[in-house]
Enzyme design. Structure first.
Site, PDB file in Angstrom:
ATOM      1  CB  CYS A 155      -0.881   0.049   1.239  1.00 11.16           C
ATOM      2  SG  CYS A 155      -1.970  -1.337   1.352  1.00 11.16           S
TER       3      CYS A 155
HETATM    4  N1  CO8 Z   1     -21.297  -9.611   1.037  1.00  8.13           N
HETATM    5  C1  CO8 Z   1     -22.064  -9.932   2.104  1.00  8.13           C
HETATM    6  N2  CO8 Z   1     -21.555 -10.127   3.331  1.00  8.13           N
HETATM    7  C2  CO8 Z   1     -20.226 -10.023   3.479  1.00  8.13           C
HETATM    8  C3  CO8 Z   1     -19.373  -9.697   2.406  1.00  8.13           C
HETATM    9  C4  CO8 Z   1     -19.960  -9.510   1.140  1.00  8.13           C
HETATM   10  N3  CO8 Z   1     -19.229  -9.224   0.079  1.00  8.13           N
HETATM   11  N4  CO8 Z   1     -18.108  -9.647   2.859  1.00  8.13           N
HETATM   12  C5  CO8 Z   1     -18.154  -9.930   4.173  1.00  8.13           C
HETATM   13  N5  CO8 Z   1     -19.423 -10.175   4.553  1.00  8.13           N
HETATM   14  C6  CO8 Z   1     -19.914 -10.548   5.883  1.00  8.13           C
HETATM   15  C7  CO8 Z   1     -18.798 -11.115   6.723  1.00  8.13           C
HETATM   16  O1  CO8 Z   1     -18.600 -12.483   6.462  1.00  8.13           O
HETATM   17  C8  CO8 Z   1     -19.331 -10.852   8.119  1.00  8.13           C
HETATM   18  O2  CO8 Z   1     -20.257 -11.869   8.439  1.00  8.13           O
HETATM   19  P1  CO8 Z   1     -20.299 -12.441   9.947  1.00  8.13           P
HETATM   20  O3  CO8 Z   1     -20.619 -11.253  10.798  1.00  8.13           O
HETATM   21  O4  CO8 Z   1     -21.350 -13.468   9.843  1.00  8.13           O
HETATM   22  O5  CO8 Z   1     -18.924 -12.965  10.187  1.00  8.13           O
HETATM   23  C9  CO8 Z   1     -20.091  -9.555   7.971  1.00  8.13           C
HETATM   24  O6  CO8 Z   1     -20.374  -9.410   6.581  1.00  8.13           O
HETATM   25  C10 CO8 Z   1     -19.277  -8.352   8.419  1.00  8.13           C
HETATM   26  O7  CO8 Z   1     -17.952  -8.468   7.848  1.00  8.13           O
HETATM   27  P2  CO8 Z   1     -16.746  -7.574   8.263  1.00  8.13           P
HETATM   28  O8  CO8 Z   1     -16.729  -7.409   9.749  1.00  8.13           O
HETATM   29  O9  CO8 Z   1     -15.530  -8.112   7.606  1.00  8.13           O
HETATM   30  O10 CO8 Z   1     -17.197  -6.212   7.575  1.00  8.13           O
HETATM   31  P3  CO8 Z   1     -16.540  -4.818   7.701  1.00  8.13           P
HETATM   32  O11 CO8 Z   1     -17.594  -3.853   8.028  1.00  8.13           O
HETATM   33  O12 CO8 Z   1     -15.325  -4.845   8.558  1.00  8.13           O
HETATM   34  O13 CO8 Z   1     -16.067  -4.512   6.202  1.00  8.13           O
HETATM   35  C11 CO8 Z   1     -13.978  -4.440   4.990  1.00  8.13           C
HETATM   36  C12 CO8 Z   1     -15.084  -5.297   5.569  1.00  8.13           C
HETATM   37  C13 CO8 Z   1     -14.603  -3.561   3.899  1.00  8.13           C
HETATM   38  C14 CO8 Z   1     -12.925  -5.333   4.377  1.00  8.13           C
HETATM   39  C15 CO8 Z   1     -13.378  -3.529   6.083  1.00  8.13           C
HETATM   40  O14 CO8 Z   1     -13.078  -4.286   7.223  1.00  8.13           O
HETATM   41  C16 CO8 Z   1     -12.137  -2.818   5.666  1.00  8.13           C
HETATM   42  O15 CO8 Z   1     -12.086  -2.117   4.673  1.00  8.13           O
HETATM   43  N6  CO8 Z   1     -11.059  -2.917   6.444  1.00  8.13           N
HETATM   44  C17 CO8 Z   1      -9.801  -2.251   6.172  1.00  8.13           C
HETATM   45  C18 CO8 Z   1      -9.140  -3.033   5.114  1.00  8.13           C
HETATM   46  C19 CO8 Z   1      -7.919  -2.405   4.558  1.00  8.13           C
HETATM   47  O16 CO8 Z   1      -7.682  -1.225   4.548  1.00  8.13           O
HETATM   48  N7  CO8 Z   1      -7.130  -3.260   4.039  1.00  8.13           N
HETATM   49  C20 CO8 Z   1      -5.975  -2.883   3.402  1.00  8.13           C
HETATM   50  C21 CO8 Z   1      -6.056  -3.516   2.087  1.00  8.13           C
HETATM   51  S1  CO8 Z   1      -4.468  -3.874   1.567  1.00  8.13           S
HETATM   52  C22 CO8 Z   1      -4.033  -2.718   0.472  1.00  8.13           C
HETATM   53  O17 CO8 Z   1      -4.609  -1.658   0.453  1.00  8.13           O
HETATM   54  C23 CO8 Z   1      -2.950  -3.050  -0.528  1.00  8.13           C
HETATM   55  C24 CO8 Z   1      -2.510  -4.491  -0.494  1.00  8.13           C
HETATM   56  C25 CO8 Z   1      -1.862  -4.894  -1.752  1.00  8.13           C
HETATM   57  C26 CO8 Z   1      -2.803  -4.993  -2.942  1.00  8.13           C
HETATM   58  C27 CO8 Z   1      -3.453  -6.325  -3.116  1.00  8.13           C
HETATM   59  C28 CO8 Z   1      -4.152  -6.438  -4.458  1.00  8.13           C
HETATM   60  C29 CO8 Z   1      -4.878  -7.702  -4.742  1.00  8.13           C
END
Ligand code: CO8
Length: 372
Positions: A155
């Site tokens: 990132c």
């Molecule tokens: N549809 C329906 N339900 C879903 C989905 C979906 N697509 N996805 C998850 N759920 C469910 C989960 O399973 C969970 O169910 P349960 O409560 O039964 O376990 C429920 O919804 C809630 O899930 P989360 O708690 O995971 O939901 P969040 O509100 O936390 O949202 C996010 C998920 C959007 C991923 C959020 O946590 C987030 O954005 N976090 C920060 C992530 C971040 O910044 N990561 C960095 C990424 S890395 C990067 O930027 C570069 C890396 C290198 C590049 C890689 C390229 C491939």
């Protein structure tokens, strides 16, 4: 010996994939997989593929769509990955091609010719091969004399490369440096996983860093200072690498693709980023409220709002902290540079801006800028 940013370039792939399209494909894949494997799933020997939801995606992330380099194959439930044709060794590589699109735009914006530039850094989350460096291929195509190298910092690849460019210009190693972020990440996305299938998009960005006394473009930003921080975390990982061939495990297993503990990342990175940014400003005697524009990393809209709220004590508007991830999704290191590219020309002389990345590593990188 002032060092400046004198131009930026943004290349946006033609193809768009909407949340609805992605969800339709994943849900059809899930239905088929779960039906075909009903007995194993029932017996608890196999996990079902979970279905996705477009309204969840937009609410949880702020993402509405993403641009991709190649759309063909991504929505095909018999494939679930882009179909990109491998090129011969004598041909221009895919990643160099998209890097060149952004590089040429940055050169035009900065009013620079190849002969004015001494170094090329290609910095991104993945390079498509180990060597020769994509940067050297790009350098050759552009006819730049000097040197080039690739670097990977997930990132923070873009900000950390801008830091290196700043140091190179400041030390006299180079008069001007081209920093390019060809984020061709779609091949690393697990399109069968609802937790991550929606997060990323492809893009290429480029920035020219040069000496203040040679800058002659329409928009010049003094780099007042750079700060960086890394803290080791396994919460965002890709295990893909050159060792995969020697391991007696599946070289294409899902652990070789992007995966994360999204909740933990959110909780841990937001306070780190806010503290980093206020610390960076304090070093120069500024407060967060002195900053006219925040070009923040684009991973999640809720994350950006929380960080801004910690810094400003209130929600920023889109003019103070522009959001581009609704259109581009998370483009690994390029997000803050996209925000900069699209939203810097309106700033007035003396306005402060902060460019910042935060994410995998963990890594945080920032540049404090002031419009000339
Ligand atoms: N549809 C329906 N339900 C879903 C989905 C979906 N697509 N996805 C998850 N759920 C469910 C989960 O399973 C969970 O169910 P349960 O409560 O039964 O376990 C429920 O919804 C809630 O899930 P989360 O708690 O995971 O939901 P969040 O509100 O936390 O949202 C996010 C998920 C959007 C991923 C959020 O946590 C987030 O954005 N976090 C920060 C992530 C971040 O910044 N990561 C960095 C990424 S890395 C990067 O930027 C570069 C890396 C290198 C590049 C890689 C390229 C491939």
């Amino acid at each position: 010996d002032q060092v400046v940013i004198s131009g930026a370039g943004l290349w946006t792939p033609d193809h768009v994939v909407t949340n609805e399209e992605l969800v339709e494909a994943l849900n059809a894949y899930a239905d088929r997989f779960n039906t075909e494997n009903a007995l194993e799933i029932e017996a608890g020997r196999l996990a079902p593929v979970m279905k996705s939801d477009a309204s969840f995606i937009e609410k949880a992330s702020g993402i509405k769509q993403r641009h991709v380099y190649v759309k063909d194959g991504i929505l095909d439930i018999n494939r679930m990955r882009p179909r990109i044709v491998e090129r011969a060794e004598g041909e221009l590589s895919h990643q160099a091609e998209i890097a060149l699109h952004a590089a040429r735009k940055a050169m035009a914006a900065a009013n620079k010719k190849a002969a004015d530039i001494d170094a090329v850094i290609v910095s991104c989350a993945y390079t498509q091969r180990a060597y020769p460096a994509i940067a050297i291929e790009v350098q050759d195509e552009l006819g730049i004399e000097g040197f080039g190298f690739d670097m990977l910092v997930a990132c923070s690849a873009a900000t950390f490369a801008l830091h290196r460019a700043y140091e190179m210009v400041r030390s006299g190693t180079a008069r001007a440096v081209m920093v390019i972020n060809p984020e061709l990440v779609s091949p690393q996305i697990n399109f069968c996983d609802r937790d991550s299938h929606f997060i990323f998009g492809d893009v290429a960005t480029a920035v020219i860093v040069e000496r203040g006394d040679t800058a002659n473009s329409a928009s010049v930003f003094d780099i007042l200072g750079t700060q960086a921080q890394t803290v080791y975390s396994n919460n965002i990982r890709s295990n893909f690498g050159y060792m995969s061939r020697a391991f007696d495990t599946d070289p294409f297993g899902v652990d070789k693709l992007f995966h994360q503990e999204g909740r933990a990342v959110f909780k841990e990175v937001c306070p780190m980023a806010a503290e980093h940014l206020s610390g960076h400003l304090a070093l120069y005697g500024f407060e967060p409220t002195d900053v006219r524009r925040w070009w923040l990393h684009q991973a999640n809209i809720n994350m950006n709002q929380l960080i801004s709220k910690k810094l400003l004590g209130r929600m920023p508007d889109n003019d103070e902290a522009p959001i581009v991830l609704d259109r581009y999704a998370n483009t690994a290191s390029a997000g803050s540079v996209i925000a900069f590219s699209l939203h810097h020309e309106d700033l007035e002389s003396g306005d402060l801006g902060m460019l910042c990345s935060f994410g995998a590593g963990y890594s945080i990188g920032s540049l404090l800028l002031r419009k000339r």
